[in-house]
Each structure stands twice: as C-alpha cells, then as structure tokens.
Motif scaffolding. Sequence first.
Motif, PDB file in Angstrom:
ATOM      1  N   ILE A  27       0.870  -1.178   0.000  1.00 10.26           N
ATOM      2  CA  ILE A  27       0.000   0.000   0.000  1.00 10.26           C
ATOM      3  C   ILE A  27       0.906   1.226   0.000  1.00 10.26           C
ATOM      4  CG2 ILE A  27      -1.732   1.329   1.278  1.00 10.26           C
ATOM      5  CD1 ILE A  27      -2.896  -1.250   0.319  1.00 10.26           C
ATOM      6  N   VAL A  28       0.757   2.098  -0.985  1.00 12.24           N
ATOM      7  CA  VAL A  28       1.530   3.343  -1.009  1.00 12.24           C
ATOM      8  C   VAL A  28       0.658   4.457  -0.434  1.00 12.24           C
ATOM      9  CG1 VAL A  28       2.664   5.072  -2.459  1.00 12.24           C
ATOM     10  CG2 VAL A  28       2.993   2.635  -2.917  1.00 12.24           C
ATOM     11  N   ILE A  29       1.211   5.169   0.525  1.00 14.94           N
ATOM     12  CA  ILE A  29       0.473   6.212   1.241  1.00 14.94           C
ATOM     13  C   ILE A  29       1.168   7.550   0.999  1.00 14.94           C
ATOM     14  CG2 ILE A  29      -0.269   7.017   3.520  1.00 14.94           C
ATOM     15  CD1 ILE A  29      -0.062   4.007   4.401  1.00 14.94           C
ATOM     16  N   LYS A  30       0.421   8.494   0.430  1.00 12.71           N
ATOM     17  CA  LYS A  30       0.981   9.825   0.195  1.00 12.71           C
ATOM     18  C   LYS A  30       0.493  10.766   1.289  1.00 12.71           C
ATOM     19  CE  LYS A  30       1.075  14.167  -1.547  1.00 12.71           C
ATOM     20  NZ  LYS A  30       0.144  15.323  -1.475  1.00 12.71           N
ATOM     21  N   CYS A  31       1.429  11.317   2.046  1.00 17.16           N
ATOM     22  CA  CYS A  31       1.113  12.282   3.097  1.00 17.16           C
ATOM     23  C   CYS A  31       1.524  13.672   2.637  1.00 17.16           C
ATOM     24  CB  CYS A  31       1.863  11.955   4.393  1.00 17.16           C
ATOM     25  SG  CYS A  31       1.073  10.721   5.404  1.00 17.16           S
ATOM     26  N   GLY A  32       0.563  14.560   2.498  1.00 17.48           N
ATOM     27  CA  GLY A  32       0.896  15.936   2.147  1.00 17.48           C
ATOM     28  C   GLY A  32       1.518  16.652   3.336  1.00 17.48           C
ATOM     29  N   GLY A  33       2.362  17.620   3.046  1.00 18.36           N
ATOM     30  CA  GLY A  33       3.028  18.354   4.120  1.00 18.36           C
ATOM     31  C   GLY A  33       2.070  19.050   5.053  1.00 18.36           C
ATOM     32  N   SER A  34       0.891  19.426   4.537  1.00 19.09           N
ATOM     33  CA  SER A  34      -0.070  20.181   5.357  1.00 19.09           C
ATOM     34  C   SER A  34      -0.758  19.310   6.395  1.00 19.09           C
ATOM     35  CB  SER A  34      -1.120  20.839   4.458  1.00 19.09           C
ATOM     36  OG  SER A  34      -1.778  19.865   3.677  1.00 19.09           O
TER      37      SER A  34
ATOM     38  N   LYS B 149       3.018   2.257  -8.871  1.00 18.85           N
ATOM     39  CA  LYS B 149       3.000   1.487 -10.127  1.00 18.85           C
ATOM     40  C   LYS B 149       4.172   0.515 -10.176  1.00 18.85           C
ATOM     41  CE  LYS B 149       2.382   2.027 -15.092  1.00 18.85           C
ATOM     42  NZ  LYS B 149       2.273   2.981 -16.213  1.00 18.85           N
ATOM     43  N   ALA B 150       5.369   0.987  -9.776  1.00 18.73           N
ATOM     44  CA  ALA B 150       6.563   0.136  -9.822  1.00 18.73           C
ATOM     45  C   ALA B 150       6.442  -1.059  -8.882  1.00 18.73           C
ATOM     46  CB  ALA B 150       7.797   0.965  -9.467  1.00 18.73           C
ATOM     47  N   LEU B 151       5.828  -0.836  -7.713  1.00 15.02           N
ATOM     48  CA  LEU B 151       5.704  -1.904  -6.718  1.00 15.02           C
ATOM     49  C   LEU B 151       4.482  -2.786  -6.952  1.00 15.02           C
ATOM     50  CD1 LEU B 151       6.593   0.064  -3.428  1.00 15.02           C
ATOM     51  CD2 LEU B 151       8.102  -1.397  -4.791  1.00 15.02           C
ATOM     52  N   GLY B 152       3.655  -2.418  -7.917  1.00 17.34           N
ATOM     53  CA  GLY B 152       2.406  -3.151  -8.129  1.00 17.34           C
ATOM     54  C   GLY B 152       1.492  -3.051  -6.922  1.00 17.34           C
ATOM     55  N   ALA B 153       1.417  -1.850  -6.344  1.00 23.32           N
ATOM     56  CA  ALA B 153       0.652  -1.637  -5.109  1.00 23.32           C
ATOM     57  C   ALA B 153      -0.826  -1.931  -5.309  1.00 23.32           C
ATOM     58  CB  ALA B 153       0.838  -0.202  -4.623  1.00 23.32           C
ATOM     59  N   GLU B 154      -1.422  -2.462  -4.254  1.00 25.86           N
ATOM     60  CA  GLU B 154      -2.856  -2.773  -4.315  1.00 25.86           C
ATOM     61  C   GLU B 154      -3.684  -1.501  -4.420  1.00 25.86           C
ATOM     62  OE1 GLU B 154      -5.798  -4.917  -1.257  1.00 25.86           O
ATOM     63  OE2 GLU B 154      -4.252  -6.220  -2.081  1.00 25.86           O
ATOM     64  N   ARG B 155      -3.251  -0.470  -3.715  1.00 24.36           N
ATOM     65  CA  ARG B 155      -3.917   0.831  -3.831  1.00 24.36           C
ATOM     66  C   ARG B 155      -2.979   1.925  -3.359  1.00 24.36           C
ATOM     67  NH1 ARG B 155      -9.394   0.279  -0.798  1.00 24.36           N
ATOM     68  NH2 ARG B 155      -9.262  -1.868  -1.504  1.00 24.36           N
ATOM     69  N   CYS B 156      -3.337   3.146  -3.732  1.00 21.38           N
ATOM     70  CA  CYS B 156      -2.558   4.325  -3.366  1.00 21.38           C
ATOM     71  C   CYS B 156      -3.478   5.237  -2.561  1.00 21.38           C
ATOM     72  CB  CYS B 156      -2.068   5.018  -4.633  1.00 21.38           C
ATOM     73  SG  CYS B 156      -0.912   6.379  -4.343  1.00 21.38           S
ATOM     74  N   LEU B 157      -3.064   5.591  -1.349  1.00 21.61           N
ATOM     75  CA  LEU B 157      -3.895   6.413  -0.463  1.00 21.61           C
ATOM     76  C   LEU B 157      -3.376   7.846  -0.409  1.00 21.61           C
ATOM     77  CD1 LEU B 157      -4.242   4.087   2.688  1.00 21.61           C
ATOM     78  CD2 LEU B 157      -5.520   3.987   0.550  1.00 21.61           C
ATOM     79  N   PHE B 158      -4.298   8.800  -0.447  1.00 20.46           N
ATOM     80  CA  PHE B 158      -3.963  10.205  -0.251  1.00 20.46           C
ATOM     81  C   PHE B 158      -4.492  10.621   1.115  1.00 20.46           C
ATOM     82  CE2 PHE B 158      -3.548   9.716  -4.707  1.00 20.46           C
ATOM     83  CZ  PHE B 158      -2.624  10.662  -5.114  1.00 20.46           C
ATOM     84  N   VAL B 159      -3.575  10.933   2.032  1.00 20.64           N
ATOM     85  CA  VAL B 159      -3.979  11.294   3.394  1.00 20.64           C
ATOM     86  C   VAL B 159      -4.255  12.795   3.439  1.00 20.64           C
ATOM     87  CG1 VAL B 159      -3.304  11.288   5.817  1.00 20.64           C
ATOM     88  CG2 VAL B 159      -2.550   9.439   4.309  1.00 20.64           C
ATOM     89  N   THR B 160      -5.452  13.143   3.895  1.00 26.83           N
ATOM     90  CA  THR B 160      -5.880  14.539   3.950  1.00 26.83           C
ATOM     91  C   THR B 160      -6.380  14.840   5.360  1.00 26.83           C
ATOM     92  OG1 THR B 160      -8.180  14.067   3.336  1.00 26.83           O
ATOM     93  CG2 THR B 160      -6.613  14.378   1.540  1.00 26.83           C
ATOM     94  N   ASN B 161      -6.950  16.036   5.524  1.00 23.74           N
ATOM     95  CA  ASN B 161      -7.513  16.403   6.832  1.00 23.74           C
ATOM     96  C   ASN B 161      -9.036  16.263   6.852  1.00 23.74           C
ATOM     97  OD1 ASN B 161      -8.095  18.487   5.139  1.00 23.74           O
ATOM     98  ND2 ASN B 161      -7.018  20.066   6.298  1.00 23.74           N
TER      99      ASN B 161
END
Length: 256
Positions: free
Chosen positions: A4-11, A167-179
């Motif tokens: 699972i790839v998790i993207k954490c925005g700086g905010s 995409k490179a890791l063949g991740a099951e899903r990509c999460l965008f962490v927000t507030n």
Amino acid sequence: MKTIVIKCGGSVLDELSPAFFDALHSLKNDGYKPVIVHGGGPAINAMLDLYKIDSKFHNGLRVTCEKTMEVVEMVLSGKTNRQLVSLLAEGGLDAIGLNGSDGGCLVADFINKEELGFVGTVTMVNKELINKLIESELIPVITPIGASEDGNRLNINADYAAAAVAKALGAERCLFVTNVDGILVEGELIEETSSSEIQEYIASGHIYGGMIPKVESAISVLDKGINRVMIVSGKKAFYKNREWAGTAITSKERVK
C-alpha cells in the motif's frame, strides 16, 4: 506482497492522530506492507520566505531554481522526513527515511528545464531497494526528490512520485492522506466513485474549494496506471477490522 503506497501531504503532518498510526498497525497485522511518500509544501514555503526567495508555480508545479532546490531538499530530507519518521516511531512503528535521490530510489528527468527549472518526472523506481527495506519489516518513508542520470537533484510533485512508486511496486492501492474523511457530497461521505463522476460533482458544485485539487491529484494517479486510489483522513483510523474508511476512486465506470 500486498503493498500500500500512502501519500502524506506536508499540510497534514501536524494533524496525524494516534488513530492514523493504529490503522498502519492494522494494515501490517493483516499482511499489508505500507510505503509512505510525503510532501512538505507549507514548510518549504516558510523557509523560502525566510530566505526571501519567491515562490512561483507553473501549471501547479513549483518553479525550482538552484537556490529553491537547495531549500526544497533541505526541508524535505532534513525536516519533514525526520518529523514523519519520528512520529511513526512514537506510534510504535519501525520506519526508515529515504531521500528519493539516494541509491537510485527515484531516477528522474527534467520536465522542462526552461520553464520549470529543476523539476522532474520519475523515469525509474529502484523497487529492489524499497522491497529490501520492506522485507526488513521497515516502513520506507520517501522524499519526492529524484536524481537525473547526470546527477542533478530534481524536485518531483509528491502525488506523481507516489503514483510512480505505487505502479513500480504493483501496489494494491494508493492512499492520499488529507484532513477530511473523504469526498463529501451534501454532507454525506461518498464511499466509492469514478473519475468521470468526480468531474460531474465538480461541474455541479458538489465538490468545491480545497477538495478540487485533492481529487484532481487522485485522478492524475489513476491516469498513471493505478487501478484504485483513496482519499482518507489522517485524523482517524482509515483501516480497521479489514474495513477501509474514506472515498475510493476508480478509473472504471461504476454500475449504478
């Protein structure tokens, strides 16, 4: 390997709650392997202001001269990466910070040096390096900084960096962490939607303000070959008892 790839925005780094880290424990307990890619926009802006360097954007990307690149790398690798790794440790999770330019983790090329300066797009991800860290039961925490073939450090949009890693890791899903909990329409959480439905929500005014760039970022990841992305909250458990909380977005039309 269920990645699972998790993207954490700086905010959102300052708003991550204990429940967020509980969700990461739940993921690991259920056999998932989290990988985190993070941004650092607000901290970069603050440091640029301190150095009296103008912040300029072109088509949503930060125009990055050599001085700006120095600040970007200093903030991302020296401040926000350290902060996030420390927060994970406090939450009982073993993580390791990794500058995207280290070990060929993110190989990148200039998008348009004349217009954007030192801004790159990912051309290759060193998945063997990332997988070695995962196999060591570590959570890789990656900065969106790439290295070009000729050794230049390049600033990469964190959403696009997360998409390339997923995409490179063949991740099951990509999460965008927000507030926020996810996409809300008339006060109700939308649990699943498609990219075309999102365009309809924007056109009708149901999605507005600060949510528009969030969903557009998610859709841009779908365009890069990821099947499913999610917008989740960093303030609560986005995964618990094998159930996901947030809004899932797919590129395929849904059967209504």
